[in-house]
Design an enzyme around this catalytic site. Sequence first.
Site, PDB file in Angstrom:
ATOM      1  N   LEU A 122       0.873  -1.172   0.000  1.00  0.00           N
ATOM      2  CA  LEU A 122       0.000   0.000   0.000  1.00  0.00           C
ATOM      3  C   LEU A 122       0.910   1.223   0.000  1.00  0.00           C
ATOM      4  O   LEU A 122       1.963   1.225   0.639  1.00  0.00           O
ATOM      5  CB  LEU A 122      -0.896   0.023   1.248  1.00  0.00           C
ATOM      6  CG  LEU A 122      -1.981  -1.054   1.364  1.00  0.00           C
ATOM      7  CD1 LEU A 122      -2.736  -0.889   2.682  1.00  0.00           C
ATOM      8  CD2 LEU A 122      -2.947  -1.001   0.191  1.00  0.00           C
ATOM      9  N   ASP A 123       0.505   2.264  -0.716  1.00  0.00           N
ATOM     10  CA  ASP A 123       1.289   3.497  -0.725  1.00  0.00           C
ATOM     11  C   ASP A 123       1.440   4.017   0.703  1.00  0.00           C
ATOM     12  O   ASP A 123       0.617   3.729   1.582  1.00  0.00           O
ATOM     13  CB  ASP A 123       0.603   4.563  -1.584  1.00  0.00           C
ATOM     14  CG  ASP A 123       0.490   4.161  -3.042  1.00  0.00           C
ATOM     15  OD1 ASP A 123       1.292   3.318  -3.477  1.00  0.00           O
ATOM     16  OD2 ASP A 123      -0.401   4.691  -3.728  1.00  0.00           O
ATOM     17  N   LYS A 124       2.458   4.824   0.914  1.00  0.00           N
ATOM     18  CA  LYS A 124       2.758   5.382   2.239  1.00  0.00           C
ATOM     19  C   LYS A 124       1.511   5.962   2.909  1.00  0.00           C
ATOM     20  O   LYS A 124       1.260   5.738   4.089  1.00  0.00           O
ATOM     21  CB  LYS A 124       3.841   6.456   2.100  1.00  0.00           C
ATOM     22  CG  LYS A 124       4.138   7.230   3.371  1.00  0.00           C
ATOM     23  CD  LYS A 124       5.078   8.395   3.082  1.00  0.00           C
ATOM     24  CE  LYS A 124       5.233   9.282   4.305  1.00  0.00           C
ATOM     25  NZ  LYS A 124       6.026  10.493   4.023  1.00  0.00           N
ATOM     26  N   ARG A 225      -5.077   5.628  -7.887  1.00  0.00           N
ATOM     27  CA  ARG A 225      -4.874   7.076  -7.938  1.00  0.00           C
ATOM     28  C   ARG A 225      -4.724   7.569  -9.383  1.00  0.00           C
ATOM     29  O   ARG A 225      -5.296   8.595  -9.766  1.00  0.00           O
ATOM     30  CB  ARG A 225      -3.656   7.444  -7.097  1.00  0.00           C
ATOM     31  CG  ARG A 225      -3.837   7.097  -5.618  1.00  0.00           C
ATOM     32  CD  ARG A 225      -2.510   7.061  -4.866  1.00  0.00           C
ATOM     33  NE  ARG A 225      -1.863   8.357  -4.848  1.00  0.00           N
ATOM     34  CZ  ARG A 225      -0.627   8.549  -4.403  1.00  0.00           C
ATOM     35  NH1 ARG A 225       0.100   7.526  -3.970  1.00  0.00           N
ATOM     36  NH2 ARG A 225      -0.100   9.763  -4.423  1.00  0.00           N
TER      37      ARG A 225
END
Length: 291
Positions: A122-124, A225
Amino acid sequence: MDLWLSDRITDLSRSRLQKIIESGQVTLNQEICTQKKTILKSGDVINVDIPPPVTSSVIAQSIPLDVVYEDEYLIIINKPANFVVHPSPGHQDGTLVNALLAHCPDLQGIGGVERPGIVHRLDKDTTGVMVVAKTEPVLRSLQEQIKAKTATREYFGVVYGSPRQESGTVDLPIGRHPVDRKKMAIVPVEKGGREAVTHWQLQERLGNYSLIKFQLETGRTHQIRVHASHIKHPIIGDPLYSAGHSVGVNLTGQALHAFRLTLVHPITQEVIESIAPLPPEMEKLLRMLRK
């Protein structure tokens, strides 16, 4: 040699066995064999010395984790925002991997190293459920489930605008942005893009905003995104793909949350459905938009 061994030593990947051969830890008829392409014949006697996993160079750090499910084979956590998954330049410590090394004393080794097996990232600043393997066979099984689309990952995102349709699919390849290397973009396959498929379904209209459920078929970097921005409904709070105005809530990251992960346990074959409630910041954002 490597193919024959991988058919019989199923706990290790073929690439791991190739490294064991190349490091001189396999004998063929009592002679050390370092060539993975050696052709075997009936009657050959093979001995393999599998070394214990070496200690990871990553430092174990006692960082609190929100554990959704855990057993000796895997762990599912609810990741908060502002939490990097893997050490990288600029984020050498304080990551999820650092935390897992301290939390999981029963790691059996991935690729010969005592480390957790990151199945998907998962992205930061994306919150929610993610699964991590504790053994190499479990890692491979979970990665295959994601590849075969038998494991499902569902997200909630709050976006700008209100889509005309109730649902849709974005099937456009994603690759590194040709100019801004920090970003991903829609990139044709012939120019290095990789297949990316995102399904979306409108959950709630909130004036000039919407709550959307996303389901991934593939797992490209920044996939939701990039696709949300492409259909002109970027995620609120996204620093890379949204130029939208402030909505009155100070978000740690983008309003994107992995709320449900469904998979088959590689050992017990039970279906595990893990659900993470919306983080407080996202709940607050939705309350404000509903008003």
